[in-house]
Design an enzyme around this catalytic site. Structure first.
Site: not given
Length: 153
Positions: A58, A60, A146
């Site tokens: 996922h 954000h 990342y």
């Protein structure tokens, strides 16, 4: 079903966007494809990435849209499409997704929150940058490669 989303032209928003397979690591193993997708969409539909972290399954992100523009949904749709098109078709695709000509890589929806004020803004930046620690990927947020935390350090 039509989802009601708050839309403010030039607004700032926090997003969570997830893969359909929450055990997958596609986002980090294909980080260059994801970066290319974001870059391509930003080139045609500008926005500011205030903070962002990519985890295996996922993302954000905290975005600010340009004045007069509130279409974050289109941007996410295009990012998902660009990324998906760059990958070989190896995932299992359910019949309902085949019928709609979907790949089955992403969850159909995403979660968004409209940033209300400066405190809300900084709380979400903190949440984004510490998410890899929360999930146990690293013990120090600066160790996650990342993340936009490196721009802040």
């Amino acid at each position: 079903m039509k989802y009601r989303r708050v839309r403010i032209e030039g607004g700032c928003y926090f997003f969570t966007v997830a893969l359909a397979d929450r055990k997958s690591d596609l986002l980090v193993t294909n980080i260059d494809a994801l970066r290319a997708a974001v870059k391509a969409v930003k080139a045609n539909h500008p926005f500011t990435i205030d903070a962002m972290v990519v985890l295996p399954d996922h993302i954000h992100a905290l975005w600010t849209l340009p004045q007069g523009d509130d279409n974050y949904s289109m941007r996410w749709m295009l990012i998902k499409r660009h990324f998906s098109m760059s990958l070989p078709k190896t995932e299992n695709i359910k019949m309902t997704r085949m019928y709609k000509r979907e790949r089955g890589i992403w969850q159909r929806r995403f979660w968004e929150h409209t940033i209300r004020d400066e405190r809300d803004f900084y709380n979400h930046i903190e949440y984004i940058h510490h998410n890899p620690v929360k999930h146990g990927y690293v013990s120090n947020a600066k160790d996650w490669p990342y993340s936009s935390i490196h721009k802040f350090a």
